[in-house]
Scaffold this active site. Structure first.
Site, short mmCIF file in Angstrom:
data_model
loop_
_atom_site.label_atom_id
_atom_site.label_comp_id
_atom_site.label_asym_id
_atom_site.label_seq_id
_atom_site.Cartn_x
_atom_site.Cartn_y
_atom_site.Cartn_z
N GLU A 50 49.25 83.31 -100.30
CA GLU A 50 48.61 82.03 -100.58
C GLU A 50 48.05 82.11 -101.99
OE1 GLU A 50 46.87 81.25 -96.05
OE2 GLU A 50 45.51 81.42 -97.75
N ASP A 61 34.62 76.51 -98.87
CA ASP A 61 34.66 77.93 -99.21
C ASP A 61 33.26 78.51 -99.35
OD1 ASP A 61 37.45 78.79 -99.48
OD2 ASP A 61 37.55 77.13 -100.93
#
Lengths: 267, 399
Positions: A50, A61
């Site tokens: 990724e 995040d």
């Protein structure tokens, strides 16, 4: 291409193990380290990569990946730059399927149709867009399908079981199962993740990869016993941060070799 | 899976709005939407909210004829909708009460909120004290510096104030951090968003709770002026007080003018907060709307003398009112806002917050343009006590 992702999950399954999915942020710690890092991840044993697309406001995040976003944004890394890095890594022999992961706005700014087309052309295989649930993704999913790249949906512990089938139905390579309610790099993957995967499994045959809260060898092994894929992100960013810039590729490769217990040297 | 099929509430305003959120939050938004739909139809909920608005928040707030200012200008009459007189000193209480009651209905004992100027944080901490809910407020460290008085107020009210030191350290980053808390604690926590922004149903719900401003003002204009205003003017950051003022006039022949913060000027990106005037459409904080962004889709830093307008996005309904040309959006810079602040303070003895101070000079210009016999309605969204340090600093005065 979606096909390259499917083949890689099938290959891992054939070897009786889960695919190891490794995340790095494009442009972190420095833009010229990204291509070597991608190659280092593969050499260390990553099956799928990724590549994080930087965004100023990564609201799902935790602190570690936020920092990586800030550094990459400050370095001026754009979605177009990410595609350039993918192209260069492919030219240097990267064979692992690669998924671009990030937030919707940089894709919108680039143009959804153009993003899918150029990603395919650069050698990327799919997209994970954190803030674009399938409900809002009609146009982008079509663009991905038209260009043969995968749109990878996410399922979370809070996803209603009645919704799982619908979400899973848009998956054409794998499903990203978020193991905990939380941000990346936060709470450790909980013991009951096996039950979550089993519930999702009742609605789909598509491979399920589990991420969020996976960092140690023990966690990688444990998740690998219940899912077809194990996703590690923050721990890799932490490995990058754990010493000199020049040493980051070696540290990341060593980390991946250790947690996967293997390497794909020369693969 | 389409939100349209499940709801009587439209999830979009034309091409704007929607629900661009991490999967982990989808269920909470569906639950909130269902709960809000049921609540808005429930006479008991409406009654409870109306009672609190009247006896706790001090509604209806007055519509005040600014006689001296009108004389000075010599044009249309200037009217102020006095949200500065609502409990806690700003319009934010209207939304905080509505959403906190909804959180109770949802059985969520913990409230989180973001705040810029601190007004929404104070309003949220206030209703949490009253309704016995745990309260955590996220606030950028730059805003904490600018708004120390409000930080202390929130703490006195029992809220925990969490400093946010990422990004530009202002409202945008406080929202990011509140979202991170929410994805972690969504099962027990309601995110009490303070403006008409964010994913569906927030923009609709916040607008409905704030529409009381315009509903009252419309009735009061008819009663006190004997006619509707020619124009309604309000400042726009996220845009909750403006949409609350505008919405009840949408079907009327009333010009709607939103005033954004031009900060240090529109020429330099990153030094203003004029999203609708200078931005372009994109997705931020769960909604598709106008944003201040660069060509690569990165969100720009913002600047405004007023913390409450210092935001690179705007409520999606404003984006829609802009593209349909039902409302006009202009921008006023820091110096003009300070000028408006002083004009109103000196001529009426009303000290506005720096946010609505942005609307004063544009309203005066409109009054001049419309001329005698006309009426200009200004949304005075809050009072200026909190801004004394900022104003003193800007005027070069040491306190």
């Amino acid at each position: 291409m979606s096909e390259r992702l499917r083949a890689r999950f099938a290959e891992a399954k054939g070897e009786g193990r889960a695919a190891f999915v490794a995340y790095v942020m494009a442009g972190f710690p420095e833009p010229d380290q990204t291509v070597p890092l991608l190659l280092g991840l593969e050499a260390g044993g990553a099956d799928v990569i990724e590549l994080g697309v930087p965004f100023t406001d990564p609201l799902a995040d935790g602190a570690t990946i936020q920092r990586a976003n800030e550094v990459a944004v400050a370095a001026g890394v754009t979605f177009a730059d990410c595609l350039g890095m993918v192209r260069e890594a492919r030219a240097q022999g990267l064979s692992a399927p690669l998924v671009l992961m990030g937030y919707d706005n940089p894709l919108l700014a680039y143009g959804e149709e153009r993003a899918a087309a150029d990603a395919a052309d650069a050698g990327a295989d799919g997209f994970i867009v954190v803030d674009l649930p399938p409900d809002e993704a009609g146009a982008f999913r079509k663009a991905c399908a038209d260009h043969g790249v995968s749109f990878v949906p996410l399922i979370a512990p809070t996803t209603a079981e009645s919704r799982m089938g619908e979400v899973a139905s848009v998956a054409d390579s794998f499903i990203y199962c978020v193991s905990v309610t939380g941000t990346t790099g936060g709470a450790a993957v909980p013991p009951e993740v096996g039950e979550l995967v089993a519930t999702i499994r009742q609605h789909t045959d598509v491979p399920i990869a589990v991420g969020f809260g996976v960092s140690t060898e023990e966690q990688v092994a444990r998740v690998g016993r219940v899912a077809e894929g194990v996703i590690v992100g923050s721990a890799i960013i932490a490995a990058i941060e754990g010493g000199s810039v020049e040493g980051c590729v070696d540290r990341v490769r060593a980390y991946v070799e250790r947690v996967t217990g293997r390497s794909r040297e020369g693969a | 899976m389409s939100t349209e099929t499940r709801s009587e509430l439209a999830p979009r305003f034309g091409e704007f709005g929607g629900r661009y959120i991490p999967e982990v939050l989808v269920a909470a938004h569906e639950e909130l939407e269902e709960s809000y739909e049921a609540a808005r139809r429930d006479p008991a909920f409406r009654e409870e909210l109306a009672t609190l608005q009247r006896h706790y928040a001090g509604r209806p707030t007055p519509l005040y004829f600014a006689e001296r200012l009108t004389e000075e200008v010599g044009g249309a009459r200037l009217w102020l909708k006095r949200e500065d007189l609502a409990h806690t000193g700003a319009h934010k209480i209207n939304n905080a009460l509505g959403q906190a009651l909804l959180a109770k209905r949802l059985g969520k004992p913990r409230i989180i909120a973001e705040t810029g100027a601190g007004q929404h944080g104070v309003a949220t901490a206030t209703v949490c004290a009253k309704l016995n809910l745990e309260c955590v407020v996220y606030m950028g460290t730059e805003d904490i510096r600018r708004q120390s008085l409000n930080v202390f107020r929130m703490k006195m009210l029992g809220a925990e104030v969490v400093p946010v030191d990422s990004g530009s350290r202002t409202l945008k980053d406080a929202i990011n951090e509140a979202m991170r808390d929410w994805v972690t604690n969504v099962r027990t926590t309601h995110y009490l968003i303070g403006s008409a922004i964010g994913p569906h149903p927030f923009p609709t719900m916040v607008r409905d709770f704030q529409a009381v401003i315009g509903q009252e003002a419309r009735e009061q204009m008819l009663e006190q002026a004997g006619r509707l205003p020619d124009v309604a003017v309000a400042c726009v950051g996220g845009g909750s007080n403006a949409i609350g003022l505008f919405h009840p006039f949408i079907e009327d022949p009333v010009r709607l003018v939103g005033v954004e913060a031009a900060g240090e000027g529109l020429a330099e990106p990153g030094r203003n907060a004029a999203t609708l005037v200078a931005g372009s459409p994109g997705v931020l904080h769960g909604t598709r709307t106008y944003l201040l962004q660069d060509e690569a889709g990165q969100i720009l830093d913002t600047h405004s003398i007023s913390a409450g307008l210092d935001y690179p996005g705007v409520g999606p309904e404003h984006s829609w009112l802009k593209v349909t040309e039902r409302a006009e959006y202009i921008a006023t810079d820091d110096a003009e806002a300070l000028d408006g602040f002083q004009r109103l303070t000196r001529s009426e003895g009303i000290i506005p917050a720096l946010e609505p101070a942005h609307a004063i000079l544009p309203a005066i210009r409109l009054a001049d343009e419309i001329g005698e016999g006309g009426d200009v309605l200004i949304g005075l969204s809050g009072r200026g006590d909190k801004d004394m340090h900022t104003v003193a600093e800007a005027l070069g005065v040491t306190l």
